[in-house]
Scaffold this active site. Sequence first.
Site, PDB file in Angstrom:
ATOM      1  N   SER A   1       0.834  -1.208   0.000  1.00 50.97           N
ATOM      2  CA  SER A   1       0.000   0.000   0.000  1.00 50.97           C
ATOM      3  C   SER A   1       0.860   1.246   0.000  1.00 50.97           C
ATOM      4  O   SER A   1       1.957   1.259   0.550  1.00 50.97           O
ATOM      5  CB  SER A   1      -0.913   0.030   1.218  1.00 50.97           C
ATOM      6  OG  SER A   1      -1.633   1.251   1.218  1.00 50.97           O
TER       7      SER A   1
ATOM      8  N   GLU B   1      -9.838   1.959   4.450  1.00 50.56           N
ATOM      9  CA  GLU B   1      -9.564   3.170   3.655  1.00 50.56           C
ATOM     10  C   GLU B   1     -10.877   3.731   3.068  1.00 50.56           C
ATOM     11  O   GLU B   1     -11.113   4.938   3.095  1.00 50.56           O
ATOM     12  CB  GLU B   1      -8.568   2.781   2.556  1.00 50.56           C
ATOM     13  CG  GLU B   1      -8.223   3.839   1.557  1.00 50.56           C
ATOM     14  CD  GLU B   1      -7.315   3.246   0.458  1.00 50.56           C
ATOM     15  OE1 GLU B   1      -6.331   2.563   0.780  1.00 50.56           O
ATOM     16  OE2 GLU B   1      -7.622   3.455  -0.732  1.00 50.56           O
TER      17      GLU B   1
ATOM     18  N   HIS C   1      -7.269  -3.518   4.899  1.00 47.56           N
ATOM     19  CA  HIS C   1      -6.705  -2.159   4.888  1.00 47.56           C
ATOM     20  C   HIS C   1      -7.481  -1.291   3.900  1.00 47.56           C
ATOM     21  O   HIS C   1      -7.888  -0.172   4.222  1.00 47.56           O
ATOM     22  CB  HIS C   1      -5.218  -2.228   4.495  1.00 47.56           C
ATOM     23  CG  HIS C   1      -4.639  -0.914   4.065  1.00 47.56           C
ATOM     24  ND1 HIS C   1      -4.906  -0.353   2.828  1.00 47.56           N
ATOM     25  CD2 HIS C   1      -3.826  -0.032   4.694  1.00 47.56           C
ATOM     26  CE1 HIS C   1      -4.284   0.807   2.726  1.00 47.56           C
ATOM     27  NE2 HIS C   1      -3.619   1.016   3.843  1.00 47.56           N
ATOM     28  N   ASN C   2      -7.698  -1.809   2.721  1.00 45.72           N
ATOM     29  CA  ASN C   2      -8.411  -1.020   1.714  1.00 45.72           C
ATOM     30  C   ASN C   2      -9.864  -0.772   2.121  1.00 45.72           C
ATOM     31  O   ASN C   2     -10.411   0.297   1.854  1.00 45.72           O
ATOM     32  CB  ASN C   2      -8.362  -1.723   0.347  1.00 45.72           C
ATOM     33  CG  ASN C   2      -7.015  -1.563  -0.316  1.00 45.72           C
ATOM     34  OD1 ASN C   2      -6.006  -1.405   0.352  1.00 45.72           O
ATOM     35  ND2 ASN C   2      -6.974  -1.615  -1.634  1.00 45.72           N
TER      36      ASN C   2
ATOM     37  N   LYS D   1      -4.255  -6.811   3.457  1.00 46.21           N
ATOM     38  CA  LYS D   1      -4.249  -5.654   2.543  1.00 46.21           C
ATOM     39  C   LYS D   1      -5.687  -5.313   2.114  1.00 46.21           C
ATOM     40  O   LYS D   1      -6.063  -4.141   1.994  1.00 46.21           O
ATOM     41  CB  LYS D   1      -3.368  -5.949   1.322  1.00 46.21           C
ATOM     42  CG  LYS D   1      -3.473  -4.930   0.179  1.00 46.21           C
ATOM     43  CD  LYS D   1      -2.974  -3.566   0.599  1.00 46.21           C
ATOM     44  CE  LYS D   1      -2.862  -2.479  -0.443  1.00 46.21           C
ATOM     45  NZ  LYS D   1      -3.610  -2.410  -1.617  1.00 46.21           N
TER      46      LYS D   1
END
Length: 485
Positions: free
Chosen positions: A134, A195, A191-192, A188
Site C-alpha cells: 500500500s 480506507e 486495509h483497503n 491488505k
Amino acid sequence: MTAAEQATANIGVVGLAVMGSNLARNLASREGNTVAIYNRSYSKTETLLTEHPEAGFVPASTYEEFAASLSTPRTAIIMVQAGKGTDAVIDALTEAFEPGDIIVDGGNALFTDTIRREKAVRETGINFVGAGISGGEEGALLGPSIMPGGSAEAWQTLGPILKSIAAIAEGEPCVTHVGTDGAGHFVKMIHNGIEYADMQLIAEAYDLIRQGTGATPAEIADIFAEWNKGELESYLIEITAEVLRQVDAKTDKPLVDVILDQAGSKGTGVWTVQTALDLGVPVSGIAEAVFARAVSSKPAQRAASSALPGPSEIPVVADKAAFIEDVRQAVYASKIIAYSQGFDAIVAGAEEYNWDIKKGEIAKIWRGGCIIRARFLNRITEAYAENPGLVALVAAPYFTEAIGGTQDSWRRVVGDAAAAGIPTPAFSSSLAYYDSLRAPRLPAALVQGQRDFFGAHTYKRVDMDGTFHTLWSGDRTEIEATDSH
Ligand SMILES: NC(=O)c1ccc[n+]([C@@H]2O[C@H](COP(=O)([O-])OP(=O)(O)OC[C@H]3O[C@@H](n4cnc5c(N)ncnc54)[C@H](OP(=O)(O)O)[C@@H]3O)[C@@H](O)[C@H]2O)c1
C-alpha cells in the site's frame, strides 16, 4: 557467458507500469541491491533504463534471460495487472525458476486467489508469497507499507529485502510476516476496506460542514488542516485539505466543484464486504462506504429521484464552531468503529484460515507508507499488546474512553444530519453498530420469534437450556425441539 556468470542481480521485478517501475527504483536505491527488470512489452523496460541509468538495472527481454540474471535463490516481485496477468506471469516464472526460488505477487490479488496460487506453486518446490503493498505510486518509490504472506522459509530471504524498501515509522520498517499463504493479501484487502470507510467519513464531514455552515472548500481545507494537528492526524485528512484547497485553472472554481460526483472503485472494498459477509462479521461502516460510492455512480436513479421530498424545515446551525467540533468528534468516533470492524474481520479471517496474525503488528505496519496511516494506530497496537485476545477493539479501555467522550457530539451530528436531509451513511451506521453492541437487549429476540413462526427455525430461552419451538399453527404450546439455527 554461463548463466551463473550472468547472475548479477539479487532481486527482480516483473511488470514495469507505474507501481513496478517505482518499486524497482526503490529497490535499486538501497545499499547492496542489484535489480533485474522484465516487462511483457520491452518498450517499458527500455524507457525505465533510459530514464534511470543511475539505478543500474539488469534488463531482460525474455523470462529465461530474467531468470539467468538472478542469483539463487532467485527472488522476483510481480507487479502486473491483478487477475489473468498475474496468473500468466506466475506460469512463466515457474517454468523459468527452480525449486527454492521465490515468486512474490505484489499486486492487489484477491486473497483466495493467493491461497490457490500458493498451493499450486508450492508443488513445484518454488516459494510463492502474496504481498499486499500500500502507498500508491509514491509509496512504491519512497517506502510503502508491505503485508507479505507465504512461508516462514520465504520470509527468511525476503524479509531483509522488504525491510530495506518499506516505509519507516518511529524507527521501525512497515513490514511484517503477516501469516501463511493468503494472509498478506487478506490484511491488505481489509486495509483497503478501512480506507473506504475513512474516506467516506471525511467526505461526510466536508458535506455537513459545507451545507451546515456555508464554509467554502478553502475554509474547510483550513479546518481539516487544523484537525490534522490533533487525534485525527492522518494522511487522508492531510490530502483532503490539499484537494479542497485546489482551484480549477479552467474555471477558477474550487476543483471539488467541477469534479463529477460519481465515485469509482477498483474492487477491494467490495471484496472486503463480500468476505465479511461470508465470515459473518459486521463491517457496516465499510459496507456503507462501498454502497455510498455505488449510489453516487447511479446517475439515472439519482435523476429520477431528485424530486423526492426532503424535510419541510431545515434546522439552522446556531453555533458554527460548536457544530464543526461536533462533526470532528463524529469523525473520530466513526473512525474508531471502522478500524474496530476491520480488525474484527482480521480476527475472523485468521480463525477461518488458520493464520497466526498479530493484530498489534498489523497496526504498527500501517503507521507509515500506507493510505490509512494515522496517529491513532499506536493506540491499537497498545490495545492488542495489553490484551491479545481482545474480542472487540472498541471494547479496549482506551477506545471505550475515547468513544465515550464523543457521545453527545456524535449523536447530535447524526440527528442534525437526518433532520436536515443530508446523507451520512457512514456516521449513522457506525452509531447504530455502536448502539447495537452496547444494547442490553436487542430486538433479535423478535426476529427469532418471527423465524420460528414461519419456518419453525426454533429459538433458545433466556431462562433455561435447550432449543424450543412454538406450535404456531396448532395450539401454540411450546415444545422442545432439535436445534435448527
Ligand atoms: N496503482 C496503484 O496505486 C496501486 C497501489 C497498490 C497496488 N497496486 C497493484 O499493483 C499492480 C500493478 O499496478 P500498476 O498500476 O502499476 O499496473 P497495471 O496497470 O495494473 O498493470 C499493467 C502492467 O501489467 C502488465 N501485464 C498485464 N497483463 C499481462 C500479462 N498477461 N503478462 C505479462 N504482463 C502483463 C503490463 O505489461 P505491458 O506493459 O506489456 O502491457 C504492465 O506492466 C496491480 O495489481 C495493482 O492492483 C496498484
